[in-house]
Structure formats: C-alpha cells, structure tokens
Design a protein around this motif. Structure first.
Motif, mmCIF file in Angstrom:
data_model
loop_
_atom_site.group_PDB
_atom_site.id
_atom_site.type_symbol
_atom_site.label_atom_id
_atom_site.label_comp_id
_atom_site.label_asym_id
_atom_site.label_seq_id
_atom_site.Cartn_x
_atom_site.Cartn_y
_atom_site.Cartn_z
ATOM 1 N N LEU A 58 0.858 -1.196 0.000
ATOM 2 C CA LEU A 58 0.000 0.000 0.000
ATOM 3 C C LEU A 58 0.886 1.236 0.000
ATOM 4 O O LEU A 58 1.858 1.299 0.768
ATOM 5 C CB LEU A 58 -0.892 0.037 1.236
ATOM 6 C CG LEU A 58 -1.981 -1.011 1.344
ATOM 7 C CD1 LEU A 58 -2.767 -0.817 2.644
ATOM 8 C CD2 LEU A 58 -2.912 -0.959 0.153
ATOM 9 N N VAL A 59 0.543 2.196 -0.841
ATOM 10 C CA VAL A 59 1.329 3.415 -0.970
ATOM 11 C C VAL A 59 0.408 4.616 -0.768
ATOM 12 O O VAL A 59 -0.585 4.762 -1.485
ATOM 13 C CB VAL A 59 1.990 3.522 -2.363
ATOM 14 C CG1 VAL A 59 2.810 4.804 -2.477
ATOM 15 C CG2 VAL A 59 2.834 2.292 -2.673
ATOM 16 N N ASP A 60 0.740 5.453 0.201
ATOM 17 C CA ASP A 60 0.091 6.753 0.355
ATOM 18 C C ASP A 60 1.015 7.775 -0.291
ATOM 19 O O ASP A 60 2.214 7.824 0.035
ATOM 20 C CB ASP A 60 -0.123 7.103 1.828
ATOM 21 C CG ASP A 60 -1.110 6.167 2.496
ATOM 22 O OD1 ASP A 60 -2.112 5.820 1.852
ATOM 23 O OD2 ASP A 60 -0.884 5.790 3.650
ATOM 24 N N ALA A 61 0.478 8.557 -1.227
ATOM 25 C CA ALA A 61 1.321 9.458 -2.002
ATOM 26 C C ALA A 61 0.665 10.815 -2.180
ATOM 27 O O ALA A 61 -0.557 10.950 -2.058
ATOM 28 C CB ALA A 61 1.623 8.841 -3.368
ATOM 29 N N VAL A 62 1.504 11.799 -2.488
ATOM 30 C CA VAL A 62 1.029 13.136 -2.808
ATOM 31 C C VAL A 62 1.436 13.470 -4.240
ATOM 32 O O VAL A 62 2.472 13.009 -4.723
ATOM 33 C CB VAL A 62 1.577 14.212 -1.840
ATOM 34 C CG1 VAL A 62 1.047 13.996 -0.439
ATOM 35 C CG2 VAL A 62 3.082 14.257 -1.841
ATOM 36 N N ALA A 63 0.610 14.249 -4.884
ATOM 37 C CA ALA A 63 0.895 14.669 -6.254
ATOM 38 C C ALA A 63 1.914 15.805 -6.228
ATOM 39 O O ALA A 63 1.727 16.801 -5.534
ATOM 40 C CB ALA A 63 -0.379 15.125 -6.948
ATOM 41 N N GLU A 64 3.006 15.612 -6.952
ATOM 42 C CA GLU A 64 4.014 16.666 -7.072
ATOM 43 C C GLU A 64 3.758 17.537 -8.289
ATOM 44 O O GLU A 64 3.961 18.737 -8.237
ATOM 45 C CB GLU A 64 5.415 16.072 -7.171
ATOM 46 C CG GLU A 64 5.956 15.616 -5.863
ATOM 47 C CD GLU A 64 7.436 15.310 -5.925
ATOM 48 O OE1 GLU A 64 8.052 15.400 -4.862
ATOM 49 O OE2 GLU A 64 7.983 14.975 -7.000
ATOM 50 N N GLN A 65 3.342 16.889 -9.370
ATOM 51 C CA GLN A 65 3.058 17.667 -10.573
ATOM 52 C C GLN A 65 2.194 16.875 -11.538
ATOM 53 O O GLN A 65 2.128 15.648 -11.478
ATOM 54 C CB GLN A 65 4.340 18.136 -11.257
ATOM 55 C CG GLN A 65 5.278 17.053 -11.694
ATOM 56 C CD GLN A 65 6.516 17.624 -12.374
ATOM 57 O OE1 GLN A 65 6.418 18.291 -13.398
ATOM 58 N NE2 GLN A 65 7.671 17.348 -11.810
ATOM 59 N N THR A 66 1.537 17.605 -12.405
ATOM 60 C CA THR A 66 0.767 17.046 -13.504
ATOM 61 C C THR A 66 1.421 17.557 -14.776
ATOM 62 O O THR A 66 1.600 18.766 -14.938
ATOM 63 C CB THR A 66 -0.704 17.518 -13.436
ATOM 64 O OG1 THR A 66 -1.259 17.089 -12.189
ATOM 65 C CG2 THR A 66 -1.517 16.957 -14.577
ATOM 66 N N VAL A 67 1.794 16.631 -15.651
ATOM 67 C CA VAL A 67 2.530 16.995 -16.855
ATOM 68 C C VAL A 67 1.757 16.505 -18.075
ATOM 69 O O VAL A 67 1.551 15.295 -18.222
ATOM 70 C CB VAL A 67 3.944 16.360 -16.859
ATOM 71 C CG1 VAL A 67 4.712 16.764 -18.103
ATOM 72 C CG2 VAL A 67 4.709 16.719 -15.595
ATOM 73 N N GLY A 99 -5.073 14.978 -24.549
ATOM 74 C CA GLY A 99 -5.834 14.959 -23.316
ATOM 75 C C GLY A 99 -5.239 14.119 -22.200
ATOM 76 O O GLY A 99 -5.779 14.094 -21.100
ATOM 77 N N TYR A 100 -4.119 13.417 -22.434
ATOM 78 C CA TYR A 100 -3.492 12.601 -21.393
ATOM 79 C C TYR A 100 -2.462 13.413 -20.617
ATOM 80 O O TYR A 100 -1.816 14.312 -21.161
ATOM 81 C CB TYR A 100 -2.807 11.368 -21.988
ATOM 82 C CG TYR A 100 -3.732 10.182 -22.090
ATOM 83 C CD1 TYR A 100 -3.701 9.176 -21.137
ATOM 84 C CD2 TYR A 100 -4.638 10.075 -23.132
ATOM 85 C CE1 TYR A 100 -4.552 8.087 -21.211
ATOM 86 C CE2 TYR A 100 -5.490 8.993 -23.228
ATOM 87 C CZ TYR A 100 -5.449 8.009 -22.261
ATOM 88 O OH TYR A 100 -6.296 6.944 -22.343
ATOM 89 N N VAL A 101 -2.328 13.050 -19.350
ATOM 90 C CA VAL A 101 -1.316 13.661 -18.489
ATOM 91 C C VAL A 101 -0.575 12.563 -17.731
ATOM 92 O O VAL A 101 -1.091 11.458 -17.548
ATOM 93 C CB VAL A 101 -1.930 14.644 -17.461
ATOM 94 C CG1 VAL A 101 -2.555 15.845 -18.157
ATOM 95 C CG2 VAL A 101 -2.930 13.946 -16.548
ATOM 96 N N TYR A 102 0.627 12.906 -17.327
ATOM 97 C CA TYR A 102 1.351 12.080 -16.361
ATOM 98 C C TYR A 102 1.134 12.717 -14.997
ATOM 99 O O TYR A 102 1.273 13.940 -14.846
ATOM 100 C CB TYR A 102 2.857 12.079 -16.631
ATOM 101 C CG TYR A 102 3.275 11.433 -17.924
ATOM 102 C CD1 TYR A 102 3.264 10.048 -18.063
ATOM 103 C CD2 TYR A 102 3.723 12.203 -18.986
ATOM 104 C CE1 TYR A 102 3.674 9.453 -19.247
ATOM 105 C CE2 TYR A 102 4.142 11.615 -20.165
ATOM 106 C CZ TYR A 102 4.114 10.247 -20.286
ATOM 107 O OH TYR A 102 4.516 9.671 -21.466
ATOM 108 N N LEU A 103 0.788 11.911 -14.018
ATOM 109 C CA LEU A 103 0.780 12.359 -12.633
ATOM 110 C C LEU A 103 2.073 11.868 -12.006
ATOM 111 O O LEU A 103 2.390 10.676 -12.085
ATOM 112 C CB LEU A 103 -0.410 11.796 -11.862
ATOM 113 C CG LEU A 103 -1.801 12.239 -12.288
ATOM 114 C CD1 LEU A 103 -2.846 11.614 -11.369
ATOM 115 C CD2 LEU A 103 -1.925 13.752 -12.271
ATOM 116 N N VAL A 104 2.815 12.782 -11.426
ATOM 117 C CA VAL A 104 4.052 12.443 -10.727
ATOM 118 C C VAL A 104 3.720 12.458 -9.241
ATOM 119 O O VAL A 104 3.365 13.509 -8.687
ATOM 120 C CB VAL A 104 5.183 13.431 -11.061
ATOM 121 C CG1 VAL A 104 6.466 13.034 -10.324
ATOM 122 C CG2 VAL A 104 5.407 13.513 -12.570
ATOM 123 N N LEU A 105 3.805 11.282 -8.619
ATOM 124 C CA LEU A 105 3.422 11.122 -7.220
ATOM 125 C C LEU A 105 4.651 10.827 -6.367
ATOM 126 O O LEU A 105 5.491 10.010 -6.743
ATOM 127 C CB LEU A 105 2.425 9.973 -7.071
ATOM 128 C CG LEU A 105 1.189 10.026 -7.962
ATOM 129 C CD1 LEU A 105 0.390 8.740 -7.809
ATOM 130 C CD2 LEU A 105 0.346 11.242 -7.643
#
Length: 159
Positions: A90-99, A126-132
């Motif tokens: 299980l991973v709890d993560a925060v979004a650093e950026q949306t690219v 319309g696609y993005v990368y979420l960097v978590l």
C-alpha cells in the motif's frame, strides 16, 4: 505466494521485495481517490492503472479529464494498492506535478514507456502524467508480518 511454513520477512527483505514489485514491467495498481460535491458528500473512486516507478516517484498516465486525475489534482493525495491480499503493498502518495503527455520531458516519457505496457505518446491528446511522491509504504503477506509493515515513513525508507 509464500507457503504456510515461511517466516516473516525482515524489513530489509520487505523493502527489496517492494522495490522489485514497483519496478516490475507492466505493473498495475489500484488507485484510490475521492472528491466531494457542493454539499460535502464524499465520492470515493477506485480504478486500475499502469504504474511506473521512476526516480523514487510513481508515474501514472491517464486522461486529464478523468475523475481520478481531477480528484488527485484537487486533493493532492491518493492511495495505491499493488499485489494481492497475501502479498500487498500500500502506498500513500502526494501529487508533485501534472505533466501533459505532449509536453513531458523525454526522460519522464521514456521512463514511463520503458516500464509500462503502453506509451501514451502514441495518442497524447488529453493525457497527463501524474508524478506522485510516496509518503508512506506498507508491505505484508500474512498476519505475522503486520508488525513492522511500514517500510517507508515521511518519504524515507525505514531501516
């Protein structure tokens, strides 16, 4: 899957196994997010997505207009689950950026394509990368591994 006679893994072994799981090709994860409407009612959401472990971060690629992308952008938080119930991470993560995929640096896009089972650059509209950034990671197989299941705390591996 471990057999009934196996002993609980050490924390070091759990970290090694967790990294192996995160780095494996074509890895999918259940990604949980939540949003609320105007009256404050919560709307949880769960979706499977391809996951990539890249530079101590998790990358997801998904439509920017999707409920998951919008919810994570709004709250900056998510929880991911990998594996099955007898070998879970299980991973709890925060979004650093949306690219946006079309604007992604080459190393990010190549890192995603190299590990994932698809390359969103083939249809980037319309696609993005979420960097978590992972904050907490827990790993266990059986009840005997519940103690010591936290292998990352506050973004640092627990040794």
């Amino acid at each position: 899957m471990p057999d009934a006679t196996s002993q609980p893994r050490s924390r070091a072994q759990r970290i090694t196994d967790t990294l192996a799981m995160l780095q494996s090709p074509a890895r999918d994860a259940w990604v949980a997010s939540a949003s609320s409407d105007d009256d404050g009612a919560a709307h949880p959401y769960l979706i499977p997505l391809s996951l990539v472990w890249w530079d101590e971060r998790i990358l997801l690629a998904l439509p920017a207009a999707s409920r998951t992308a919008r919810s994570i952008a709004a709250t900056s938080t998510t929880r991911l689950a990998l594996g099955h119930t007898r070998d879970v991470v299980l991973v709890d993560a925060v979004a650093e950026q949306t690219v946006p995929v079309a604007d992604a640096p080459a190393d990010l896009a190549e890192g995603y394509a190299d590990q994932a089972d698809w390359d969103p650059r083939s249809d980037p509209e319309g696609y993005v990368y979420l960097v978590l950034r992972p904050l907490r990671i827990q790993a266990w197989r059986e009840v005997d591994e519940m103690p010591g299941r936290t292998v990352m705390r506050d973004g640092a591996w627990v040794t």
